[in-house]
Motif scaffolding. Structure first.
Motif, PDB file in Angstrom:
ATOM      1  N   GLY A  84       0.810  -1.203   0.000  1.00 52.51           N
ATOM      2  CA  GLY A  84       0.000   0.000   0.000  1.00 52.51           C
ATOM      3  C   GLY A  84       0.844   1.254   0.000  1.00 52.51           C
ATOM      4  N   SER A  85       0.182   2.366  -0.037  1.00 54.48           N
ATOM      5  CA  SER A  85       0.887   3.648  -0.078  1.00 54.48           C
ATOM      6  C   SER A  85       1.230   4.170   1.314  1.00 54.48           C
ATOM      7  N   LYS A  86       0.716   3.510   2.383  1.00 53.68           N
ATOM      8  CA  LYS A  86       0.970   3.959   3.746  1.00 53.68           C
ATOM      9  C   LYS A  86       2.145   3.195   4.354  1.00 53.68           C
ATOM     10  N   PRO A  87       2.934   3.832   5.215  1.00 55.26           N
ATOM     11  CA  PRO A  87       4.081   3.155   5.832  1.00 55.26           C
ATOM     12  C   PRO A  87       3.698   1.927   6.640  1.00 55.26           C
ATOM     13  N   GLY A  88       2.488   1.915   7.216  1.00 53.62           N
ATOM     14  CA  GLY A  88       2.053   0.791   8.035  1.00 53.62           C
ATOM     15  C   GLY A  88       2.062  -0.523   7.295  1.00 53.62           C
ATOM     16  N   GLY A  89       1.833  -0.482   5.997  1.00 49.68           N
ATOM     17  CA  GLY A  89       1.821  -1.711   5.209  1.00 49.68           C
ATOM     18  C   GLY A  89       3.185  -2.371   5.201  1.00 49.68           C
ATOM     19  N   TYR A  90       4.233  -1.594   5.062  1.00 56.10           N
ATOM     20  CA  TYR A  90       5.590  -2.153   5.028  1.00 56.10           C
ATOM     21  C   TYR A  90       6.064  -2.515   6.430  1.00 56.10           C
ATOM     22  N   LEU A  91       5.583  -1.776   7.431  1.00 58.15           N
ATOM     23  CA  LEU A  91       5.978  -2.069   8.808  1.00 58.15           C
ATOM     24  C   LEU A  91       5.493  -3.441   9.252  1.00 58.15           C
ATOM     25  N   TRP A  92       4.385  -3.896   8.658  1.00 59.36           N
ATOM     26  CA  TRP A  92       3.878  -5.221   9.021  1.00 59.36           C
ATOM     27  C   TRP A  92       4.874  -6.312   8.638  1.00 59.36           C
ATOM     28  N   ALA A  93       5.607  -6.105   7.555  1.00 58.82           N
ATOM     29  CA  ALA A  93       6.612  -7.074   7.129  1.00 58.82           C
ATOM     30  C   ALA A  93       7.712  -7.205   8.172  1.00 58.82           C
ATOM     31  N   ILE A  94       7.914  -6.166   8.980  1.00 56.70           N
ATOM     32  CA  ILE A  94       8.910  -6.205  10.052  1.00 56.70           C
ATOM     33  C   ILE A  94       8.290  -6.749  11.337  1.00 56.70           C
ATOM     34  N   PHE A  95       7.072  -6.312  11.630  1.00 50.82           N
ATOM     35  CA  PHE A  95       6.423  -6.714  12.881  1.00 50.82           C
ATOM     36  C   PHE A  95       6.152  -8.217  12.926  1.00 50.82           C
ATOM     37  N   ASP A  96       5.774  -8.811  11.805  1.00 47.19           N
ATOM     38  CA  ASP A  96       5.404 -10.233  11.780  1.00 47.19           C
ATOM     39  C   ASP A  96       6.552 -11.136  12.240  1.00 47.19           C
ATOM     40  N   PRO A  97       7.757 -11.057  11.653  1.00 51.68           N
ATOM     41  CA  PRO A  97       8.857 -11.904  12.141  1.00 51.68           C
ATOM     42  C   PRO A  97       9.307 -11.549  13.552  1.00 51.68           C
ATOM     43  N   VAL A  98       9.228 -10.266  13.933  1.00 51.52           N
ATOM     44  CA  VAL A  98       9.582  -9.874  15.303  1.00 51.52           C
ATOM     45  C   VAL A  98       8.650 -10.563  16.293  1.00 51.52           C
ATOM     46  N   ALA A  99       7.359 -10.596  15.965  1.00 52.54           N
ATOM     47  CA  ALA A  99       6.375 -11.237  16.827  1.00 52.54           C
ATOM     48  C   ALA A  99       6.634 -12.741  16.934  1.00 52.54           C
ATOM     49  N   HIS A 100       7.015 -13.377  15.805  1.00 47.55           N
ATOM     50  CA  HIS A 100       7.304 -14.808  15.826  1.00 47.55           C
ATOM     51  C   HIS A 100       8.502 -15.123  16.725  1.00 47.55           C
ATOM     52  N   VAL A 101       9.556 -14.345  16.575  1.00 46.67           N
ATOM     53  CA  VAL A 101      10.758 -14.575  17.394  1.00 46.67           C
ATOM     54  C   VAL A 101      10.446 -14.346  18.863  1.00 46.67           C
ATOM     55  N   ALA A 102       9.691 -13.295  19.175  1.00 43.32           N
ATOM     56  CA  ALA A 102       9.329 -13.011  20.568  1.00 43.32           C
ATOM     57  C   ALA A 102       8.482 -14.129  21.160  1.00 43.32           C
ATOM     58  N   MET A 103       7.515 -14.618  20.368  1.00 41.18           N
ATOM     59  CA  MET A 103       6.638 -15.682  20.859  1.00 41.18           C
ATOM     60  C   MET A 103       7.423 -16.967  21.117  1.00 41.18           C
TER      61      MET A 103
END
Length: 258
Positions: A24-43
């Motif tokens: 998407g055109s919003k930064p949040g769309g690309y941030l999800w690509a970072i948040f997803d693996p961070v969440a997996h590693v944390a979990m």
């Protein structure tokens, strides 16, 4: 020369289109690509810290799991993203100037750039939070991640044709591919397994990729059984087979008969 320039321009335009469509055109769309693996590693860190006092390597649970999870995602996300290339670009392929190979290259470059950025950010975050000063072999990490990406490219390219021709194969592949996360060495060290299970698991190229990556993260890790040549050969065979299948199906792809 003009033909090469044309393909470069088309590929660049497709990369921009893929970025806009996927994130998407919003930064949040690309941030999800970072948040997803961070969440997996944390979990995974929280779960395994409850059962074990120390990770199998080093002193940091997050670093240990990241060193297994991140190279695995280079393969997993790449193969999944590549398999949907023709469906996502079906309308564009009706134009003679757009080749299926342009669509494949654009997706490969975008996914590789995304995974490389995510991997670098996560490792820097883990090192900063833990206060560790690990002397990582950056070149080795890049090589392992590159091998995983090429393997994902090859498998994904094969699946472009196979999924379209044989719907049952897509279901079978999903069943086989699902447990790979559990048996590829993300959570454990293969050399700690008893025989014959250790010998069997080494037929999985992802096991070698994760060992390769971990060896670059942990200088003290010997990675017994690691065969880099096997990984490279397996990845190249998959890539060549994918190109052959795609080439023989080019007309059907253009005419939307797959």
């Amino acid at each position: 020369m003009k033909l090469i320039e044309q393909h470069i321009r088309v590929t660049a335009a497709l990369i921009v289109r893929e970025m806009s469509t996927r994130y998407g055109s919003k930064p949040g769309g690309y941030l999800w690509a970072i948040f997803d693996p961070v969440a997996h590693v944390a979990m995974m860190t929280l779960i395994f810290q409850a059962f074990a006092r120390m990770p199998a390597l080093g002193l940091s649970f997050p670093l240990f799991f990241a060193s297994g999870y991140l190279p695995f995602t280079f393969y997993q996300r790449m193969s999944s993203f590549m398999a949907g290339t023709m469906k996502a670009n079906k309308t564009l392929l009706s134009y003679p100037v757009v080749s299926p190979f342009d669509a494949i290259i654009s997706r490969f470059v975008l996914q590789l750039m995304t995974d490389a950025l995510v991997t670098a950010l996560i490792l820097m975050m883990i090192l900063a939070m833990s206060g560790a000063t690990a002397s990582m072999n950056t070149a080795g990490m890049i090589e392992a991640a590159g091998a995983a990406a090429v393997l994902g490219l090859g498998v994904g390219t094969i699946n472009i044709v196979m999924f379209a021709r044989f719907p049952l194969y897509e279901q079978i592949f999903g069943i086989i591919n699902r447990p790979l996360f559990m048996v590829s060495g993300v959570f454990f060290l293969p050399e700690n397994l008893p025989n014959p299970f250790r010998d069997y698991i080494l037929y999985n190229p992802l096991v070698h990729i994760i060992m390769w990556f971990r060896q670059s993260v942990y200088p003290e890790y010997r990675a017994d059984g690691l065969d880099k040549g096997y990984v490279i050969e397996f990845a190249l065979v998959c890539f060549v087979l994918g190109l052959l299948l795609l080439t023989t199906s080019m007309r059907e792809i253009r005419e939307d008969r797959l």
